[in-house]
Motif scaffolding. Sequence first.
Motif, PDB file in Angstrom:
ATOM      1  N   ALA A  87       0.453  -4.131 -10.135  1.00 52.05           N
ATOM      2  CA  ALA A  87       0.745  -3.680  -8.770  1.00 52.05           C
ATOM      3  C   ALA A  87       0.096  -4.615  -7.766  1.00 52.05           C
ATOM      4  N   GLU A  88       0.900  -5.198  -6.905  1.00 54.68           N
ATOM      5  CA  GLU A  88       0.368  -6.119  -5.901  1.00 54.68           C
ATOM      6  C   GLU A  88      -0.552  -5.408  -4.918  1.00 54.68           C
ATOM      7  N   LYS A  89      -0.206  -4.180  -4.541  1.00 58.68           N
ATOM      8  CA  LYS A  89      -0.995  -3.451  -3.542  1.00 58.68           C
ATOM      9  C   LYS A  89      -2.440  -3.254  -4.002  1.00 58.68           C
ATOM     10  N   THR A  90      -2.657  -3.117  -5.309  1.00 62.86           N
ATOM     11  CA  THR A  90      -4.007  -2.933  -5.841  1.00 62.86           C
ATOM     12  C   THR A  90      -4.805  -4.225  -5.747  1.00 62.86           C
ATOM     13  N   MET A  91      -4.175  -5.330  -6.097  1.00 58.27           N
ATOM     14  CA  MET A  91      -4.865  -6.621  -6.079  1.00 58.27           C
ATOM     15  C   MET A  91      -5.195  -7.052  -4.647  1.00 58.27           C
ATOM     16  N   THR A  92      -4.260  -6.863  -3.720  1.00 56.33           N
ATOM     17  CA  THR A  92      -4.506  -7.287  -2.336  1.00 56.33           C
ATOM     18  C   THR A  92      -5.638  -6.482  -1.712  1.00 56.33           C
ATOM     19  N   LEU A  93      -5.692  -5.192  -1.984  1.00 51.86           N
ATOM     20  CA  LEU A  93      -6.753  -4.361  -1.410  1.00 51.86           C
ATOM     21  C   LEU A  93      -8.112  -4.752  -1.956  1.00 51.86           C
ATOM     22  N   ASP A  94      -8.181  -5.041  -3.242  1.00 57.08           N
ATOM     23  CA  ASP A  94      -9.459  -5.419  -3.837  1.00 57.08           C
ATOM     24  C   ASP A  94      -9.982  -6.726  -3.240  1.00 57.08           C
ATOM     25  N   VAL A  95      -9.109  -7.729  -3.122  1.00 56.04           N
ATOM     26  CA  VAL A  95      -9.517  -9.008  -2.534  1.00 56.04           C
ATOM     27  C   VAL A  95      -9.911  -8.821  -1.072  1.00 56.04           C
ATOM     28  N   ALA A  96      -9.168  -7.978  -0.341  1.00 54.41           N
ATOM     29  CA  ALA A  96      -9.457  -7.743   1.080  1.00 54.41           C
ATOM     30  C   ALA A  96     -10.816  -7.077   1.271  1.00 54.41           C
ATOM     31  N   LEU A  97     -11.144  -6.119   0.419  1.00 53.22           N
ATOM     32  CA  LEU A  97     -12.451  -5.444   0.527  1.00 53.22           C
ATOM     33  C   LEU A  97     -13.593  -6.396   0.196  1.00 53.22           C
ATOM     34  N   ARG A  98     -13.397  -7.249  -0.771  1.00 54.57           N
ATOM     35  CA  ARG A  98     -14.416  -8.251  -1.102  1.00 54.57           C
ATOM     36  C   ARG A  98     -14.565  -9.258   0.042  1.00 54.57           C
ATOM     37  N   LEU A  99     -13.444  -9.618   0.658  1.00 49.21           N
ATOM     38  CA  LEU A  99     -13.483 -10.538   1.794  1.00 49.21           C
ATOM     39  C   LEU A  99     -14.228  -9.908   2.962  1.00 49.21           C
ATOM     40  N   ARG A 100     -14.004  -8.621   3.190  1.00 49.42           N
ATOM     41  CA  ARG A 100     -14.717  -7.928   4.278  1.00 49.42           C
ATOM     42  C   ARG A 100     -16.226  -7.992   4.074  1.00 49.42           C
ATOM     43  N   LYS A 101     -16.664  -7.734   2.875  1.00 46.27           N
ATOM     44  CA  LYS A 101     -18.104  -7.749   2.591  1.00 46.27           C
ATOM     45  C   LYS A 101     -18.710  -9.116   2.871  1.00 46.27           C
ATOM     46  N   GLY A 160       0.811  -1.208   0.000  1.00 43.68           N
ATOM     47  CA  GLY A 160       0.000   0.000   0.000  1.00 43.68           C
ATOM     48  C   GLY A 160       0.842   1.255   0.000  1.00 43.68           C
ATOM     49  N   GLY A 161       0.286   2.344  -0.534  1.00 43.02           N
ATOM     50  CA  GLY A 161       0.996   3.605  -0.580  1.00 43.02           C
ATOM     51  C   GLY A 161       2.227   3.517  -1.460  1.00 43.02           C
ATOM     52  N   PHE A 162       3.374   3.961  -0.944  1.00 40.73           N
ATOM     53  CA  PHE A 162       4.602   3.923  -1.737  1.00 40.73           C
ATOM     54  C   PHE A 162       5.139   2.506  -1.891  1.00 40.73           C
ATOM     55  N   ASP A 163       4.666   1.574  -1.067  1.00 43.00           N
ATOM     56  CA  ASP A 163       5.112   0.175  -1.155  1.00 43.00           C
ATOM     57  C   ASP A 163       4.211  -0.554  -2.143  1.00 43.00           C
ATOM     58  N   ARG A 164       4.667  -0.640  -3.372  1.00 43.96           N
ATOM     59  CA  ARG A 164       3.856  -1.211  -4.452  1.00 43.96           C
ATOM     60  C   ARG A 164       3.767  -2.725  -4.362  1.00 43.96           C
TER      61      ARG A 164
END
Length: 301
Positions: free
Chosen positions: A71-85, A58-62
Amino acid sequence: MRQRFSHRSYVIGWLSIAGLACALTCRSPSSAAQSKSREARAQSSPASTVIVIDAGHGGFDRGGIPRQRIAEKTMTLDVALRLRKKLLEAGYRVVMTRDSDVFVPLWGRVAIANSNDNAIFICIHFNSASRAEANGIETYYYRRDAMALADNIHRNLIAGAPSENRGIRRRGYYVLRKTTSPAVLVECGFLTNPTEGQLALTTAYRDKLAEEITRGILGKPALVERAPASHYYPPATEVEAQPFNSYVGTDFIKAPPERSTARHRKRSKGARSKKSSRQRTAQKSSGSATAKKAMPENVEN
């Protein structure tokens, strides 16, 4: 007067007890059904009711490796938000270490996890390697009480995704070792692999990953048996790949370096040639020594 008062107290006490017994035996069917429903929910509810979801980087850590296209940070956030739901729909209370493109240091992620009692820590990552052929899903844990959870999540992911099984491993990574609750780190495939990278760019596949992780937390079996990769391929990618400029930060997981076969052959060939030259030199020296030994001493005379 005292006898009459005591007699009245005695009668009132017995009437109170009789009324309470009657209320207990004659309670309405609806209240009994509600009580049974509450008991069933209590028995079926998981031991941990709080899930802390950590979207890697996340952020500057891609994330990933230099010159990585996705970008790994984009994929991990998307999966995490779907998991939260999905976990909220299942009745859990969910805490996110990040829910936007921000950088959270490792100690901050651990602090968030440890501030929640009776919790489970799920860390979402994607893998990367310099060798494009490297592929597969792998799951990590450290605490022994996280072994069963790691097994459930990994089994569901492997059954529901068209990726190789890279196994479950016990490693002392910071976020697994420093958390006081059971923690599991999932590597959802290699973004540097052409097939798995293409799958990660699709909404359907990322949603599938979140679904299988949810079912693993709930202890349920996978929905499908080894879905083919073609099932997830859309006609075009749904997420724009971000160009790589510079890499700062550290990755949680690095794929182990794999020795190139061509380089190994070249090295073996060089070793063989050196060995042959040494043998030829040894043969020449032994031959000359034999000739000198066979030559008579008075040959010059």
